[in-house]
Enzyme design. Structure first.
Site, PDB file in Angstrom:
ATOM      1  N   CYS A  33      -4.149  93.107  -8.250  1.00 44.76           N
ATOM      2  CA  CYS A  33      -5.130  92.825  -9.305  1.00 44.76           C
ATOM      3  C   CYS A  33      -6.294  93.797  -9.290  1.00 44.76           C
ATOM      4  CB  CYS A  33      -5.639  91.387  -9.209  1.00 44.76           C
ATOM      5  SG  CYS A  33      -6.581  91.047  -7.730  1.00 44.76           S
ATOM      6  N   ASP A  35      -8.967  93.843  -7.285  1.00 40.19           N
ATOM      7  CA  ASP A  35     -10.248  93.367  -6.756  1.00 40.19           C
ATOM      8  C   ASP A  35     -10.401  93.835  -5.316  1.00 40.19           C
ATOM      9  OD1 ASP A  35     -10.889  91.960  -9.086  1.00 40.19           O
ATOM     10  OD2 ASP A  35      -9.932  90.129  -8.383  1.00 40.19           O
ATOM     11  N   CYS A  58     -13.208  92.199 -11.322  1.00 40.12           N
ATOM     12  CA  CYS A  58     -13.604  91.502 -12.542  1.00 40.12           C
ATOM     13  C   CYS A  58     -14.955  90.801 -12.351  1.00 40.12           C
ATOM     14  CB  CYS A  58     -12.528  90.483 -12.916  1.00 40.12           C
ATOM     15  SG  CYS A  58     -12.330  89.167 -11.707  1.00 40.12           S
ATOM     16  N   CYS A 102     -10.658  84.815  -6.609  1.00 38.50           N
ATOM     17  CA  CYS A 102     -11.848  85.641  -6.353  1.00 38.50           C
ATOM     18  C   CYS A 102     -12.725  85.002  -5.284  1.00 38.50           C
ATOM     19  CB  CYS A 102     -12.650  85.836  -7.635  1.00 38.50           C
ATOM     20  SG  CYS A 102     -11.788  86.799  -8.894  1.00 38.50           S
TER      21      CYS A 102
END
Length: 150
Positions: A33, A35, A58, A102
């Site tokens: 992703c 991150d 993000c 997250c």
């Protein structure tokens, strides 16, 4: 979709940056992703006296990193270890289900920094486990869920 607190921490993140002579540094990421979180801790007498972070990801990744640093500032190592991804999410008034990973990354980055501190100082921190290689973990990210794919 996002709470006001999430938007506030995304637009005005706290504790951004790095600590030159950090007591511990933890980096975690999810290659799938994109991150990546890096947490810097300054620890004196078992108390986190300064904490900074750098996050590439993000808005939710930035917000959870920011909130996690706020939650551990001034805490003892033992208290900081008790701060879970659930606590980070609750402090942000919740996250959409596709963004829960997250908050998990934020917790893992904090633990990785504490592990680094323990390793550098040749100490054992009760309840702290060696960080996993998070690059191979899928934290529930589907490409369709990413803002930059929408």
């Amino acid at each position: 979709m996002y709470s006001e607190k999430v938007m506030d921490h995304f637009m005005n993140p706290r504790n951004v940056g790095e600590i030159e002579d950090a007591s511990g540094v933890g980096t975690v990421g999810n290659a799938k992703c994109g991150d990546i979180m890096k947490v810097y801790l300054k620890i004196e007498n078992d108390v986190i006296v300064d904490v900074k972070f750098k996050t590439f990801g993000c808005g939710a990744a930035v917000a959870t990193s920011s909130m996690a640093t706020e939650l551990v500032m001034g805490k003892t190592i033992e208290e900081a270890l008790k701060i879970t991804n659930k606590a980070v999410m609750e402090a942000l008034d919740g996250l959409p289900p596709v963004k829960v990973h997250c908050s998990v990354l934020a917790e893992e980055a904090l633990h990785a920094a504490l592990w680094d501190y323990a390793t550098k100082n040749n100490i054992t921190i009760e309840g702290l486990e060696e960080p996993k290689d998070t690059d191979h973990h899928d934290h529930g990210h589907d490409e369709e869920d990413e803002e930059h794919h929408a």
